[in-house]
Write an enzyme that holds these catalytic residues in place. Structure first.
Site, mmCIF file in Angstrom:
data_model
loop_
_atom_site.group_PDB
_atom_site.id
_atom_site.type_symbol
_atom_site.label_atom_id
_atom_site.label_comp_id
_atom_site.label_asym_id
_atom_site.label_seq_id
_atom_site.Cartn_x
_atom_site.Cartn_y
_atom_site.Cartn_z
ATOM 1 N N GLY A 1 0.822 -1.209 0.000
ATOM 2 C CA GLY A 1 0.000 0.000 0.000
ATOM 3 C C GLY A 1 0.852 1.253 0.000
ATOM 4 O O GLY A 1 0.607 2.188 0.765
ATOM 5 N N ARG B 1 0.177 5.768 -1.684
ATOM 6 C CA ARG B 1 -0.444 6.953 -1.082
ATOM 7 C C ARG B 1 -0.219 6.979 0.427
ATOM 8 O O ARG B 1 0.162 5.983 1.037
ATOM 9 C CB ARG B 1 -1.953 6.966 -1.365
ATOM 10 C CG ARG B 1 -2.318 7.028 -2.830
ATOM 11 C CD ARG B 1 -3.812 7.220 -3.016
ATOM 12 N NE ARG B 1 -4.579 6.108 -2.457
ATOM 13 C CZ ARG B 1 -5.904 6.112 -2.317
ATOM 14 N NH1 ARG B 1 -6.596 7.172 -2.670
ATOM 15 N NH2 ARG B 1 -6.522 5.073 -1.814
ATOM 16 N N ASP C 1 -2.587 -7.202 -5.788
ATOM 17 C CA ASP C 1 -3.664 -7.166 -4.810
ATOM 18 C C ASP C 1 -3.239 -8.060 -3.651
ATOM 19 O O ASP C 1 -3.202 -9.284 -3.783
ATOM 20 C CB ASP C 1 -4.963 -7.676 -5.432
ATOM 21 C CG ASP C 1 -6.153 -7.617 -4.480
ATOM 22 O OD1 ASP C 1 -5.932 -7.497 -3.252
ATOM 23 O OD2 ASP C 1 -7.294 -7.712 -4.954
ATOM 24 N N ASN D 1 1.380 -2.242 5.341
ATOM 25 C CA ASN D 1 0.678 -0.965 5.481
ATOM 26 C C ASN D 1 -0.675 -0.949 4.768
ATOM 27 O O ASN D 1 -1.542 -0.153 5.130
ATOM 28 C CB ASN D 1 1.571 0.148 4.919
ATOM 29 C CG ASN D 1 0.837 1.466 4.786
ATOM 30 O OD1 ASN D 1 0.565 2.140 5.774
ATOM 31 N ND2 ASN D 1 0.489 1.837 3.555
ATOM 32 N N TYR E 1 -13.084 -2.350 10.959
ATOM 33 C CA TYR E 1 -11.731 -1.801 10.845
ATOM 34 C C TYR E 1 -10.976 -1.993 12.161
ATOM 35 O O TYR E 1 -9.823 -2.424 12.167
ATOM 36 C CB TYR E 1 -11.817 -0.313 10.498
ATOM 37 C CG TYR E 1 -10.489 0.388 10.375
ATOM 38 C CD1 TYR E 1 -9.739 0.302 9.205
ATOM 39 C CD2 TYR E 1 -9.981 1.156 11.424
ATOM 40 C CE1 TYR E 1 -8.524 0.955 9.082
ATOM 41 C CE2 TYR E 1 -8.766 1.806 11.318
ATOM 42 C CZ TYR E 1 -8.040 1.706 10.139
ATOM 43 O OH TYR E 1 -6.834 2.354 10.028
#
Length: 266
Positions: free
Chosen positions: A36, A39, A83, A110, A175
């Site tokens: 990840g 960004r 992915d 991350n 989450y």
């Protein structure tokens, strides 16, 4: 002469992925895989570690434009599309990294997504998507990287979790579950992998100025800022500095280090 030189440079640029950067990998400090990384926090970590002279395999999935721009910034950054919620793509990414650079010294898990929703409204599909992207991905990438680290008798794994994994968050239950799970994995693996000289730690950021938090109302952000003893919202560099320290340290493992300005103190 200039035209010929330009053609040569253009040809090198187009073939750089195939031939690899013109570096002596034996002289590189570390080879670091960041998931990840296109960004937010992952991007800052990738950029900072490349500037430190390390080779960074910057994983991305959908943000190809941002990833390519990141690669242009530093010759030490090698981007890879995968992915990380899919085993075969993870396996291919890790094999690529080890074949090209011979080792992976550091893994930074991350990659992750969030969903702000009442628990009673979360669908099975949404549950599975968040679990796969946040928790299964960390399990999967770690499992694929570990044989190389264990063989080399050294390694460092840093899992990016969240304060919500420590204290929970209303309307972000799934989450929070994934981040608590990551912290549990961190503590267990630290005990399991210590004899192999592999350190495992979590960094649990508080509210950080990233795209993930752009949907928070400005008034709410200001109210949160007022609750933070250091009186400011965190930034990606705050997290990246902690990564720097963990990579230099040799005796910290099994810890959940929360970078939150004092917002959550446990």
């Amino acid at each position: 002469l200039f035209f010929f030189f330009f053609k040569e440079i253009k040809g090198l640029s187009q073939n750089s992925r195939k031939k690899g950067p013109s570096l002596n990998y034996q002289e590189v400090k570390m080879v670091i895989l960041v998931t990840g990384a296109s960004r937010g926090i992952g991007r800052e970590i990738a950029r900072s570690q490349a500037l430190n002279g390390n080779i960074v395999i910057a994983n991305y999935n959908k943000s190809e434009e941002q990833a390519k721009y990141l690669q242009k910034e530093n010759k030490n950054i090698d981007i890879y599309k995968a992915d990380v919620s899919k085993r075969e793509e993870v396996k291919a990414m890790v094999q690529y990294a080890i074949k090209k650079y011979e080792k992976i010294d550091v893994l930074i898990n991350n990659a992750g997504i969030a969903e702000n929703k009442l628990f009673t409204e979360v669908t099975d599909e949404e549950w599975q998507k968040i679990i796969n992207n946040n928790l299964y991905s960390a399990f999967c990438v770690t499992q694929e990287v570990l044989p190389n680290m264990i063989h080399n008798k050294k390694g460092c794994i840093i899992n990016i979790s969240s304060v919500w994994g420590m204290v929970g968050a209303s309307c972000e239950t799934i989450y929070s579950i994934t981040k608590a799970g990551i912290d549990g994995m961190t503590k267990s693996l630290a005990k399991e992998l210590g004899p192999s000289n592999i350190r495992v730690n979590s960094i649990a950021p508080g509210i950080i100025d990233t795209d993930m938090n752009k949907n928070i109302d400005l008034e709410d952000v200001d109210n949160i800022r007022k609750e933070i003893p250091l009186e400011r919202i965190g930034n990606t560099l705050d997290v990246s500095r902690c990564v720097d320290w963990l990579l230099k340290d040799q005796y910290t493992t099994g810890q959940v280090i929360s970078i939150n300005g004092g917002w959550v103190i446990t």
